[in-house]
Design a protein around this motif. Structure first.
Motif, short mmCIF file in Angstrom:
data_model
loop_
_atom_site.label_atom_id
_atom_site.label_comp_id
_atom_site.label_asym_id
_atom_site.label_seq_id
_atom_site.Cartn_x
_atom_site.Cartn_y
_atom_site.Cartn_z
N GLY A 1 16.16 -35.56 -27.23
CA GLY A 1 16.62 -35.64 -28.56
C GLY A 1 16.47 -34.35 -29.26
N PRO A 2 15.35 -33.93 -29.53
CA PRO A 2 15.17 -32.48 -30.16
C PRO A 2 15.96 -31.22 -29.28
N VAL A 3 15.99 -31.45 -28.02
CA VAL A 3 16.71 -30.19 -27.39
C VAL A 3 18.09 -30.27 -27.66
N PHE A 4 18.60 -31.59 -27.74
CA PHE A 4 20.25 -31.35 -28.09
C PHE A 4 20.38 -31.10 -29.41
N GLU A 5 19.50 -31.57 -30.22
CA GLU A 5 19.52 -31.04 -31.71
C GLU A 5 19.58 -29.65 -32.04
N GLU A 6 18.70 -28.86 -31.15
CA GLU A 6 18.45 -27.48 -31.08
C GLU A 6 19.91 -26.87 -30.84
N ASP A 7 20.34 -27.51 -29.62
CA ASP A 7 21.84 -27.01 -29.32
C ASP A 7 23.01 -27.21 -30.53
N MET A 8 22.91 -28.27 -30.90
CA MET A 8 23.93 -28.80 -31.86
C MET A 8 24.05 -27.89 -33.22
N ARG A 9 22.76 -27.57 -33.54
CA ARG A 9 22.66 -26.54 -34.89
C ARG A 9 23.51 -25.48 -34.69
N ALA B 1 28.27 -25.02 -24.53
CA ALA B 1 27.09 -24.87 -24.78
C ALA B 1 25.83 -25.31 -23.79
N PHE B 2 26.34 -25.99 -22.72
CA PHE B 2 25.62 -26.48 -21.70
C PHE B 2 26.23 -25.53 -20.22
N PHE B 3 26.95 -24.70 -20.50
CA PHE B 3 27.17 -23.77 -19.19
C PHE B 3 26.52 -22.73 -18.64
N GLU B 4 25.55 -22.41 -19.68
CA GLU B 4 24.32 -21.27 -19.51
C GLU B 4 23.13 -21.61 -19.96
N ALA B 5 21.94 -21.06 -19.24
CA ALA B 5 20.80 -21.17 -19.74
C ALA B 5 19.98 -20.05 -20.43
N MET B 6 21.00 -19.06 -20.57
CA MET B 6 20.38 -17.85 -21.28
C MET B 6 20.05 -17.97 -22.76
N HIS B 7 20.52 -19.09 -23.15
CA HIS B 7 20.18 -19.19 -24.72
C HIS B 7 18.79 -19.84 -24.85
N THR B 8 18.06 -20.14 -24.09
CA THR B 8 16.81 -21.07 -24.12
C THR B 8 15.83 -20.23 -25.00
N LYS B 9 15.64 -19.05 -24.76
CA LYS B 9 14.54 -18.11 -25.55
C LYS B 9 14.77 -18.08 -26.84
N VAL B 10 15.97 -18.21 -27.62
CA VAL B 10 16.22 -18.30 -29.02
C VAL B 10 16.34 -19.55 -29.27
N THR B 11 17.01 -20.35 -28.59
CA THR B 11 17.58 -21.81 -28.95
C THR B 11 16.50 -22.71 -28.77
N HIS B 12 15.60 -22.75 -27.65
CA HIS B 12 14.90 -23.66 -27.28
C HIS B 12 13.41 -23.11 -26.45
N PRO B 13 12.83 -22.26 -27.49
CA PRO B 13 11.54 -21.47 -27.06
C PRO B 13 10.70 -22.48 -26.61
N GLY B 14 10.44 -23.85 -26.91
CA GLY B 14 9.47 -24.60 -26.59
C GLY B 14 9.66 -24.97 -25.16
N ILE B 15 10.61 -24.85 -24.59
CA ILE B 15 10.62 -25.27 -23.04
C ILE B 15 10.49 -24.15 -22.11
N MET B 16 10.28 -22.84 -22.63
CA MET B 16 10.01 -21.98 -21.66
C MET B 16 8.73 -21.72 -20.94
N THR B 17 8.01 -22.59 -21.11
CA THR B 17 6.58 -22.63 -20.43
C THR B 17 6.89 -23.55 -19.04
#
Length: 466
Positions: free
Chosen positions: A414-422, A228-244
């Motif tokens: 914490g919120p970022v990890f929780e988004e991954d774990m879901r 889950a931590f080997f790539e950043a391509m999932h950011t757009k869908v899993t972590h949209p709040g950090i794309m800025t």
């Protein structure tokens, strides 16, 4: 106070977003010498699918238990977790259990956690002990593993001529990370780590200390959590709040032999998946939401004319990290001061490079359970030169259903990890439900996953990651 201008942020078409050369372009803008190890070392792999059985099959899990875990170097603890004589950590890996303990002489040893009488585990949890005494019959060893006593000695005369010191595993350390290996013939740890010690040589790791340590049991195979931590391509869908402030699909991916791989995700820049974001928003969001910067309140900072958010945050971190470590960081690049530079060490250890706030991940199977694992996250800071290393922050073991947001010591992470774990339990369910029985990987952005499986196959004696 910074007030972002009226913006019309929009999402870019996904098909063309991303530039693997972006990080090198950012390096070309640095005003200090750039270390050679930040240059690209791109992977050269094929595009074959992976069989879902590599994650779901108990037979494959047992193959790892028999052929990989007994041969690979594994991170067990930070040295500051066991600072005093008798301090110890119990490390369980599938069928094996090890007591990692500091002796009276200051040395750290790893003992097989099994009484030589009838096999009862000597310690069931980490802590401090003045001796190792079996709770069943009382066979006893000192904290350096030397045999001390047994009950009813008259009934064990046949053991008088046998060696009764506790059997040990290999224990070696790098930068305060203590590793074990069950294989007495394994190559030395520093050789196994390859380029890693040299790449981290400037990061004051001799002054690293554990600021936080959180663990949680996750309902997925250990490799699913690891990857889950080997790539950043999932950011757009899993972590949209950090794309800025995260250049997700602009990340650089590198491999260095079989054991070491790396991802570098630029920070302080806008994701190519977004448009219309100004630098003031990037500054505010990276400070408030990244969880890794030296400041968390963006409202206290104003961008000077002609200074980008990336430049400003890098300089902010430079001053704060230099003060914390009592070191001159004038030659540090912006990349090393703020980017997500994440190294993986096969099989299950990942560590962020840089001068402060290094995040460390470890994932281990939950015993013989194919479908569950233990996920550890550490955050490392620095102590000033000449001062004693403080004791490690205590382990915060979350309940299975507790979110990472229940661990205040990891802050905005914490919120970022929780988004991954879901995602992870649903990945396991989806792979078991797969009619095709395969997963397909991106050629470049998921190359670290393929690298991981190719190396795993070499340990397992298989022909390829199929």
């Amino acid at each position: 106070m910074n007030k972002p201008r009226e913006q019309q942020i929009f999402v870019q078409p996904p098909e063309t977003a991303g530039d693997p050369l972006k990080f090198q372009q950012l390096l070309a803008q640095e005003t200090v010498p750039v270390p050679a190890y930040l240059q690209s070392s791109p992977p050269q792999f094929g595009d074959e699918d992976l069989d879902v059985a590599r994650y779901t099959s108990h037979a494959f899990h047992r193959l790892e238990a028999e052929k990989m875990w007994p041969k690979a170097w594994q991170f067990v603890a930070r040295a500051e977790e066991i600072p005093n004589a008798g301090d110890h950590v119990v490390y369980d890996i599938v069928d094996s259990s090890v007591i990692l303990m500091r002796g009276d002489d200051g040395g750290i040893r790893g003992f097989h956690n099994s009484c030589l009488h009838r096999g009862r585990t000597l310690r069931t949890q980490s802590g401090t002990a003045g001796q190792l005494k079996c709770p069943f019959h009382g066979f006893t060893w000192d904290i350096q593993g030397r045999f001390k006593s047994k009950p009813c000695s008259w009934d064990f005369k046949h053991l008088d001529d046998r060696p009764l010191d506790l059997p040990q595993v290999r224990v070696e350390s790098w930068a305060g990370f203590v590793f074990i290996n069950f294989d007495a013939q394994a190559q030395p740890l520093l050789d196994y780590l390859g380029v890693l010690p040299e790449h981290f040589r400037s990061y004051l790791m001799d002054r690293a200390t554990t600021l936080a340590h959180v663990q949680r049991r996750i309902a997925c195979n250990w490799k699913v959590a690891q990857e889950a931590f080997f790539e950043a391509m999932h950011t757009k869908v899993t972590h949209p709040g950090i794309m800025t402030f995260t250049g997700d699909v602009d990340s650089q991916y590198d491999v260095f032999g079989d054991i070491i791989a790396r991802a570098i995700t630029p920070m302080g820049v806008v994701s190519p998946n977004l448009g219309g974001v100004d630098d003031t928003t990037t500054l505010n969001d990276i400070l408030a939401l990244s969880g890794r910067m030296s400041e968390t309140d963006g409202s206290r900072h104003r961008l000077p004319e002609g200074v980008t958010a990336r430049q400003y945050v890098g300089e902010l971190n430079r001053q704060a990290y230099a003060a914390a470590a009592g070191a001159d960081l004038s030659q540090a690049t912006l990349a090393e001061l703020e980017d997500a530079i994440l190294y993986s060490v096969f099989p299950n250890f990942q560590v962020w490079a840089g001068y402060f706030g290094n995040i460390v991940y470890r994932v281990i199977p939950d015993g013989d359970d194919t479908d569950h694992c233990l996920f550890d996250v550490y955050i490392l800071g620095r102590h000033p030169q000449g001062s004693a290393c403080p004791p490690a922050a205590p382990l915060n073991r979350l309940g299975d259903d507790e979110p990472f947001t229940a661990a205040p010591e990891i802050g905005a992470l914490g919120p970022v990890f929780e988004e991954d774990m879901r995602n992870l339990p649903h990945m396991m369910r989806g792979m078991r439900a797969s009619q095709r029985g395969k997963v397909s990987l991106a050629s470049y952005q998921e190359s670290r996953i393929r690298h991981h499986h190719l190396t795993l196959d070499k340990f397992l004696g298989l022909g390829g990651a199929k």
